[in-house]
Design a protein around this motif. Sequence first.
Motif, PDB file in Angstrom:
ATOM      1  N   ALA A  64     -49.263 -53.858 -56.756  1.00  9.30           N
ATOM      2  CA  ALA A  64     -48.852 -52.764 -55.882  1.00  9.30           C
ATOM      3  C   ALA A  64     -49.337 -53.007 -54.458  1.00  9.30           C
ATOM      4  O   ALA A  64     -48.608 -52.760 -53.487  1.00  9.30           O
ATOM      5  N   ALA A  65     -50.571 -53.490 -54.316  1.00  6.35           N
ATOM      6  CA  ALA A  65     -51.100 -53.802 -52.982  1.00  6.35           C
ATOM      7  C   ALA A  65     -50.312 -54.941 -52.349  1.00  6.35           C
ATOM      8  O   ALA A  65     -50.044 -54.929 -51.139  1.00  6.35           O
ATOM      9  N   LEU A  66     -49.908 -55.915 -53.163  1.00  8.69           N
ATOM     10  CA  LEU A  66     -49.152 -57.051 -52.640  1.00  8.69           C
ATOM     11  C   LEU A  66     -47.763 -56.615 -52.186  1.00  8.69           C
ATOM     12  O   LEU A  66     -47.265 -57.069 -51.147  1.00  8.69           O
ATOM     13  N   ARG A  67     -47.130 -55.728 -52.937  1.00  6.52           N
ATOM     14  CA  ARG A  67     -45.815 -55.218 -52.525  1.00  6.52           C
ATOM     15  C   ARG A  67     -45.920 -54.450 -51.209  1.00  6.52           C
ATOM     16  O   ARG A  67     -45.051 -54.547 -50.340  1.00  6.52           O
ATOM     17  N   ALA A  68     -46.998 -53.669 -51.076  1.00  2.00           N
ATOM     18  CA  ALA A  68     -47.200 -52.932 -49.828  1.00  2.00           C
ATOM     19  C   ALA A  68     -47.453 -53.888 -48.667  1.00  2.00           C
ATOM     20  O   ALA A  68     -47.005 -53.649 -47.537  1.00  2.00           O
ATOM     21  N   TYR A  69     -48.167 -54.979 -48.929  1.00  2.00           N
ATOM     22  CA  TYR A  69     -48.429 -55.998 -47.910  1.00  2.00           C
ATOM     23  C   TYR A  69     -47.103 -56.605 -47.436  1.00  2.00           C
ATOM     24  O   TYR A  69     -46.864 -56.792 -46.231  1.00  2.00           O
ATOM     25  N   ALA A  70     -46.230 -56.901 -48.393  1.00  2.00           N
ATOM     26  CA  ALA A  70     -44.919 -57.459 -48.039  1.00  2.00           C
ATOM     27  C   ALA A  70     -44.114 -56.465 -47.207  1.00  2.00           C
ATOM     28  O   ALA A  70     -43.448 -56.833 -46.238  1.00  2.00           O
ATOM     29  N   ALA A  71     -44.173 -55.188 -47.576  1.00  2.00           N
ATOM     30  CA  ALA A  71     -43.453 -54.168 -46.811  1.00  2.00           C
ATOM     31  C   ALA A  71     -44.010 -54.038 -45.397  1.00  2.00           C
ATOM     32  O   ALA A  71     -43.267 -53.828 -44.432  1.00  2.00           O
TER      33      ALA A  71
END
Length: 407
Positions: A64-71
């Motif tokens: 979830a943190a990685l997806r937010a980082y990508a966003a």
Amino acid sequence: MDWPGERRRPPWWATALLLCCLPPVPPVLCQQCQIQSCNAHFVAASSPSPALPEELRPADEYCAALRAYAACTKGTAKSCRGDLVYHSAVFRIKELFGQHNCSSQGPTSSVSAPAPPDPLGSQICNYTSRPGTRSRFALCGLFGDPHLRTFKDEFQTCKVEGAWPLIDNRYLSVQVTNVPVVLGSSATATSKITLIFKRYRGCTEQKVYQATTEDLPLAFSDGTRNGGGRAEGAGSLRILEKAATGQVEIQARHIGGTIVIRRVGHYLTFAIRLPEETLGLAGGDGGDGGLQLCLHGCPKSELIQGHRLSLGNSGLAPRAFSAESATERCRRILRVEDVYFQSCVFDLLTTGDPDFSMAAYGALEDLRALYPGPLQLHAASGTKGAPGGPGTAVLGTLALLLCCLWV
């Protein structure tokens, strides 16, 4: 003529360009690359809690943190076009998705692209689907005495007296309590619904909501109406007031969910829409997931079977409906003789309580409001306009409903 050593005055456009690239003062004239902010937020969001060893940290929290980082990096792409740190971060994100076997589709945590505060919750606490695709949603509903529509579009009528789990996953738990409605009948109806929204770092604290036949509150158990705490995306979980409608809507934007609870007469109805990815249904694999009525349906022992229901000896109240009057009332309210019409007639004949016709109507309205795709109403062929009048039609309807249940 320029004298030796004399400084030439720069052209006006050079001065304007210089001013644009100076540290901004309101109003901002040029946007700065803020990839370092994205990096810092990701480090904070992906670091394990001091109370929890890294090896025990849930993998989905890191993803979830990685997806937010990508966003976040995507949100600052225009201003960081020529920044090497930005391009390095983009490359590293692709590597991390592969190394940790993370899907690009799913809930996100508290890394956000630089943006003004969003009063409804941080954009990074909105559920995101895989780039280039649209999320598919699943609906579960429970109403009447009671009728269950599962996430897999199966329709059942069950006993399930007492407390039963509808949903229980890493994001949300939902439990209903059903009580008998008529002496001598196996029919029950929902008197209490309890929801537990589990803590999702950066988006919501753990929140509990409980509705009963006496109280349909417009707040969580702690008195708040959103995700609470100081999380950026606290507004991603919120209760919407539906004045004078006898219903409450809860939006859980961090998991892409919407929940509607209605109070109809002396009982409650429940409907929820969630992305299939949240439930593990995207690839056709719902997993085991334990006892969850919304996911797996009712146990076979709890299904109401035709031989267990005797309409001639069901202990109905003196105001019990006849087949004709029940059919006419349900047809007037629901108009189309589909599975919700069948449930309406079934409930009126079984309980004698006219409020149950409005439970079927409310459940159908929730389906229309929540289901984004074509309505699948499981219309019964051959029941409308059947020979022999409305009594014959309703008995055919009941027979079809009961015969379609699992044995």
